[in-house]
Write a protein that holds these residues in place. Structure first.
Motif, mmCIF file in Angstrom:
data_model
loop_
_atom_site.group_PDB
_atom_site.id
_atom_site.type_symbol
_atom_site.label_atom_id
_atom_site.label_comp_id
_atom_site.label_asym_id
_atom_site.label_seq_id
_atom_site.Cartn_x
_atom_site.Cartn_y
_atom_site.Cartn_z
ATOM 1 N N PRO A 41 0.842 -1.206 0.000
ATOM 2 C CA PRO A 41 0.000 0.000 0.000
ATOM 3 C C PRO A 41 0.869 1.244 0.000
ATOM 4 O O PRO A 41 1.996 1.245 0.503
ATOM 5 C CB PRO A 41 -0.802 -0.118 1.301
ATOM 6 C CG PRO A 41 -0.679 -1.545 1.720
ATOM 7 C CD PRO A 41 0.651 -2.015 1.215
ATOM 8 N N SER A 42 0.339 2.315 -0.577
ATOM 9 C CA SER A 42 1.051 3.589 -0.612
ATOM 10 C C SER A 42 0.235 4.613 0.158
ATOM 11 O O SER A 42 -0.879 4.965 -0.243
ATOM 12 C CB SER A 42 1.247 4.045 -2.066
ATOM 13 O OG SER A 42 1.898 5.284 -2.113
ATOM 14 N N GLY A 43 0.771 5.093 1.265
ATOM 15 C CA GLY A 43 0.030 5.979 2.156
ATOM 16 C C GLY A 43 0.096 7.438 1.747
ATOM 17 O O GLY A 43 0.769 7.823 0.783
ATOM 18 N N ASP A 44 -0.596 8.268 2.506
ATOM 19 C CA ASP A 44 -0.647 9.697 2.218
ATOM 20 C C ASP A 44 0.725 10.357 2.340
ATOM 21 O O ASP A 44 0.966 11.398 1.714
ATOM 22 C CB ASP A 44 -1.628 10.395 3.168
ATOM 23 C CG ASP A 44 -3.071 10.005 2.902
ATOM 24 O OD1 ASP A 44 -3.350 9.492 1.788
ATOM 25 O OD2 ASP A 44 -3.915 10.202 3.799
ATOM 26 N N ASP A 45 1.625 9.754 3.119
ATOM 27 C CA ASP A 45 2.942 10.357 3.308
ATOM 28 C C ASP A 45 3.787 10.307 2.037
ATOM 29 O O ASP A 45 4.778 11.031 1.932
ATOM 30 C CB ASP A 45 3.684 9.661 4.455
ATOM 31 C CG ASP A 45 3.855 8.172 4.202
ATOM 32 O OD1 ASP A 45 2.944 7.558 3.614
ATOM 33 O OD2 ASP A 45 4.905 7.622 4.594
ATOM 34 N N GLU A 46 3.410 9.467 1.079
ATOM 35 C CA GLU A 46 4.153 9.410 -0.171
ATOM 36 C C GLU A 46 3.232 9.632 -1.381
ATOM 37 O O GLU A 46 3.465 9.101 -2.457
ATOM 38 C CB GLU A 46 4.908 8.085 -0.307
ATOM 39 C CG GLU A 46 4.063 6.847 -0.271
ATOM 40 C CD GLU A 46 4.893 5.574 -0.464
ATOM 41 O OE1 GLU A 46 6.140 5.634 -0.407
ATOM 42 O OE2 GLU A 46 4.271 4.524 -0.699
ATOM 43 N N LEU A 47 2.195 10.449 -1.172
ATOM 44 C CA LEU A 47 1.267 10.731 -2.272
ATOM 45 C C LEU A 47 1.987 11.351 -3.457
ATOM 46 O O LEU A 47 1.770 10.958 -4.609
ATOM 47 C CB LEU A 47 0.141 11.649 -1.787
ATOM 48 C CG LEU A 47 -0.853 12.119 -2.869
ATOM 49 C CD1 LEU A 47 -1.529 10.928 -3.544
ATOM 50 C CD2 LEU A 47 -1.890 13.059 -2.269
ATOM 51 N N ASP A 48 2.867 12.325 -3.215
ATOM 52 C CA ASP A 48 3.574 12.968 -4.323
ATOM 53 C C ASP A 48 4.461 11.974 -5.066
ATOM 54 O O ASP A 48 4.572 12.022 -6.298
ATOM 55 C CB ASP A 48 4.409 14.143 -3.813
ATOM 56 C CG ASP A 48 3.552 15.343 -3.438
ATOM 57 O OD1 ASP A 48 2.424 15.456 -3.971
ATOM 58 O OD2 ASP A 48 3.994 16.154 -2.607
ATOM 59 N N LEU A 49 5.090 11.073 -4.336
ATOM 60 C CA LEU A 49 5.901 10.041 -4.988
ATOM 61 C C LEU A 49 5.042 9.187 -5.900
ATOM 62 O O LEU A 49 5.410 8.903 -7.041
ATOM 63 C CB LEU A 49 6.592 9.178 -3.923
ATOM 64 C CG LEU A 49 7.532 8.079 -4.403
ATOM 65 C CD1 LEU A 49 8.611 7.819 -3.353
ATOM 66 C CD2 LEU A 49 6.807 6.764 -4.694
ATOM 67 N N TRP A 50 3.866 8.773 -5.397
ATOM 68 C CA TRP A 50 2.960 7.933 -6.185
ATOM 69 C C TRP A 50 2.457 8.684 -7.406
ATOM 70 O O TRP A 50 2.415 8.135 -8.520
ATOM 71 C CB TRP A 50 1.787 7.477 -5.317
ATOM 72 C CG TRP A 50 0.866 6.499 -5.974
ATOM 73 C CD1 TRP A 50 0.978 5.138 -5.998
ATOM 74 C CD2 TRP A 50 -0.332 6.803 -6.706
ATOM 75 N NE1 TRP A 50 -0.067 4.575 -6.687
ATOM 76 C CE2 TRP A 50 -0.882 5.577 -7.134
ATOM 77 C CE3 TRP A 50 -0.986 7.989 -7.026
ATOM 78 C CZ2 TRP A 50 -2.062 5.502 -7.878
ATOM 79 C CZ3 TRP A 50 -2.154 7.929 -7.777
ATOM 80 C CH2 TRP A 50 -2.690 6.694 -8.187
ATOM 81 N N LEU A 51 2.106 9.956 -7.244
ATOM 82 C CA LEU A 51 1.598 10.742 -8.370
ATOM 83 C C LEU A 51 2.647 10.883 -9.461
ATOM 84 O O LEU A 51 2.350 10.732 -10.658
ATOM 85 C CB LEU A 51 1.171 12.125 -7.880
ATOM 86 C CG LEU A 51 -0.073 12.183 -6.992
ATOM 87 C CD1 LEU A 51 -0.229 13.569 -6.382
ATOM 88 C CD2 LEU A 51 -1.326 11.806 -7.773
ATOM 89 N N ASN A 52 3.878 11.164 -9.084
ATOM 90 C CA ASN A 52 4.931 11.318 -10.079
ATOM 91 C C ASN A 52 5.286 9.991 -10.736
ATOM 92 O O ASN A 52 5.598 9.946 -11.935
ATOM 93 C CB ASN A 52 6.162 11.956 -9.440
ATOM 94 C CG ASN A 52 6.011 13.457 -9.254
ATOM 95 O OD1 ASN A 52 6.131 14.227 -10.204
ATOM 96 N ND2 ASN A 52 5.727 13.879 -8.028
ATOM 97 N N LEU A 53 5.229 8.926 -9.968
ATOM 98 C CA LEU A 53 5.451 7.592 -10.526
ATOM 99 C C LEU A 53 4.431 7.291 -11.617
ATOM 100 O O LEU A 53 4.775 6.846 -12.718
ATOM 101 C CB LEU A 53 5.362 6.554 -9.406
ATOM 102 C CG LEU A 53 5.069 5.097 -9.802
ATOM 103 C CD1 LEU A 53 6.250 4.527 -10.555
ATOM 104 C CD2 LEU A 53 4.770 4.263 -8.564
ATOM 105 N N MET A 54 3.154 7.528 -11.317
ATOM 106 C CA MET A 54 2.106 7.250 -12.290
ATOM 107 C C MET A 54 2.248 8.149 -13.517
ATOM 108 O O MET A 54 2.059 7.701 -14.658
ATOM 109 C CB MET A 54 0.735 7.431 -11.648
ATOM 110 C CG MET A 54 0.452 6.486 -10.491
ATOM 111 S SD MET A 54 0.409 4.742 -10.983
ATOM 112 C CE MET A 54 -1.184 4.692 -11.830
#
Length: 282
Positions: A142-155
């Motif tokens: 799971p990817s939590g709110d603490d790494e939302l920006d990381l997940w957004l840039n990854l996608m």
């Protein structure tokens, strides 16, 4: 003995459930955009069981969804919707399932809408439980709110280099627009996942569950890690989580004849119906 799998049959009741889930997702995301911008331009207007949404300029959530299963929009109501979109300088885009009331297509044609593209909705009957064994070297977490920006840039990095098989997407969005749209979608109760391959972040995906329907809200693999089993690992992990959430059907939207559709069908999804994308220019 091999037991053949029975394909999932989609009647109008199931299509209505899926379209209702899609309508809820678009509404929640558009409202999140309205809160973020707070400029008074956005709108969400109920329309014949569905809704007309304007989130922001060039947003992928500017569309009319959910039509077809709760009556035919009256001419004067459509006029109001069209005026609302014209007021913000946006075309009206209607995503109409082919299982919808055929009269709606006639009404839209009379109003000057033109057919521009199609998208496919695939579904799978979710089992009670899944035993997910991932290939060596692959981890899905799971990817939590603490790494939302990381997940957004990854996608954003992953979708910037799409597979070219099949019919291309009709729309392309600037990177910043895509990231902000996905940020707002995160407010619609989407669970985010990150895939790790041999210690390196390789891909990501989303899942939303509502009313027994599991929406597989996008999955992407970075170009350097494709064809390594990431997509399958993300898919079966989410299937397992959807089963645990009590869902009985999972759905995914793809472009016709795309690699995404091919991968989904190889994984047990069936083509349920097609949405026609009808557009009335500004």
């Amino acid at each position: 003995m091999t037991i053949e799998r029975t394909p999932l049959f989609c009647d109008t009741d199931l299509a209505q459930r899926i379209e209702r889930a899609e309508t809820e997702l678009i509404e929640a995301t558009a409202l999140a955009t309205h809160r973020r911008l707070d400029n008074g331009r956005g709108f969400v207007i109920p329309l014949a069981g569905g809704l007309a949404s304007f989130a922001d300029d060039d947003s992928p959530f500017n569309k009319v969804v959910g039509l077809g299963f709760d009556g035919v929009p009256a001419d004067d109501v459509l006029d109001e919707i069209e005026h609302a979109y014209a007021g913000v300088g946006a075309p009206v885009q209607v995503e109409l399932p082919h299982l919808a009331d055929p009269e709606i297509g006639i009404v839209l044609s009379r109003h000057g809408y033109r057919l521009e593209s199609f998208e496919n909705v695939l579904g799978i009957a979710i089992a009670d439980k899944y035993d997910v064994t991932l290939p060596d070297g692959i981890e899905i977490r799971p990817s939590g709110d603490d790494e939302l920006d990381l997940w957004l840039n990854l996608m954003a990095d992953a979708v910037a280099v799409p597979d070219t098989q099949g019919v291309p997407w009709r729309e392309e969005f600037p990177r910043d627009t895509y990231i902000e749209a996905e940020r707002d979608a995160a407010a619609a109760d989407i669970t985010r996942y990150i895939a790790v391959l041999n210690g390196e972040i390789a891909g990501g995906a989303g899942l939303r569950t509502t009313g027994g329907v599991a929406q597989f809200a996008g999955a992407a693999t970075l170009p350097g890690h494709r064809r390594r089993g990431i997509q399958s690992a993300l898919l079966f992990t989410r299937l397992s989580d959807a089963a645990a959430a009590g869902c009985d059907v999972g759905v995914i939207t793809t472009q016709p004849a795309s690699k995404s559709q091919q991968n989904a069908q190889r994984s047990g999804f069936d083509l349920l119906y097609t949405r026609a994308v009808l557009v009335k220019p500004v």
